[in-house]
Enzyme design. Structure first.
Site: not given
Ligand code: CAA
Length: 257
Positions: A65, A108, A111, A131
């Site tokens: 992200a 992300g 993911e 993260e």
């Protein structure tokens, strides 16, 4: 004109979506994820398309992200902007999704690969959920999908330390389907995508749905779901065609009906 963060290329029944923010290692800002979800939904409805590939570039799949976009956000901002909602749309895609991963697939990015049904990686691929190192934890499915993919103890180690996993280790833990040399990645993915695209689309779709149910339902419920899906496929023209072609010793011609 809005920036094009996802580039779509079509090769007959196969669509490739290339993440396109190379200057920030394909960091997934909200606009990119929104565009991606919209494109995926459009391709999911397009009867010409049977398989969708998501990829980055040779250096990076996606580095997670967009940290700069998130940094000042409050919980209320995230809720009001429905920050993670588009990820739930990606989950609903019924066609097979293949991730073609080179370089970093982090946070992300990892993911997103885990949202796909099949992951083919090049030797340069590195997976991780870092993260924890920036004061948070995975938020786009990492604790759930990574754990289901590689098991509790390894997921704990990866998520609690933020350490990365190379392609061969990822293969050994069942996180990915195979590792190929970087210059062969696109060809290998294309061969696999074509193989799937040649199968009857409705049977592919229902088989995907049924496999995903195995991760959510009890065995009893999953077996019922599978049996009903199997029976339902006998209402399709492709079931007739597939079995007829077998008996007549010829290649089937599937219509997706
Ligand atoms: N967000 C925003 N920008 C990013 C980014 C990210 N996730 N990852 C890289 N970039 C930017 C860098 O800021 C840098 O931009 P500038 O040139 O303007 O400084 C550019 O991309 C190149 O990055 P680096 O100079 O850091 O490249 P490197 O080769 O030295 O390192 C890396 C590569 C190890 C991937 C490193 O960039 C990195 O650690 N990135 C962050 C990885 C991360 O923590 N991801 C998780 C994000 S949180 C998340 O994903 C939450 C969720 O689950 C929803």
């Amino acid at each position: 004109m809005a920036e094009q963060y996802c580039i779509v290329e079509r090769f007959e029944s196969i669509a490739w979506i290339r993440l396109n923010r190379p200057q920030v290692l394909n960091a997934l800002n909200q606009k990119l994820i929104h565009q991606l979800a919209k494109i995926l939904e459009e391709l999911d409805e397009d009867e010409q398309i049977r398989v969708i590939v998501i990829t980055g570039n040779e250096q990076v799949f996606a580095a997670g992200a967009d940290i700069k976009e998130m940094t000042g956000a409050t919980p209320v901002d995230l809720l009001v902007k429905r920050y993670l909602t588009d990820w739930l749309r990606i989950r609903q895609i019924s066609k097979p999704l293949i991730a073609a991963v080179s370089g970093f697939a982090l946070g992300g990015g990892c993911e997103l690969a885990l949202c796909c049904d099949i992951i083919i990686a090049s030797e340069t691929a590195r997976f991780g959920q870092p993260e924890i190192k920036i004061g948070v934890m995975p938020g786009a499915g990492g604790t759930q999908r990574l754990t289901r993919a590689i098991g509790k103890v390894k997921a704990m180690e990866m998520i609690l330390t933020g350490k990365l996993m190379d392609a061969h280790e990822a293969l050994s833990y069942g996180l990915i389907n195979r590792v190929v040399p970087v210059h062969e990645l696109e060809n290998e993915v294309m061969v696999l995508a074509k193989e799937i695209a040649n199968q009857p689309p409705l049977a592919v779709r229902m088989a995907k749905q049924s496999i995903l149910k195995a991760l959510d339902l009890s065995l009893e419920e999953g077996l019922h779901f599978e049996q009903n899906s199997f029976c339902l496929l006998f209402a399709t023209e492709d079931q007739q065609e597939g079995m007829k072609a077998f008996i007549e010793k010829r290649e089937p011609k599937y219509k997706g009906r």
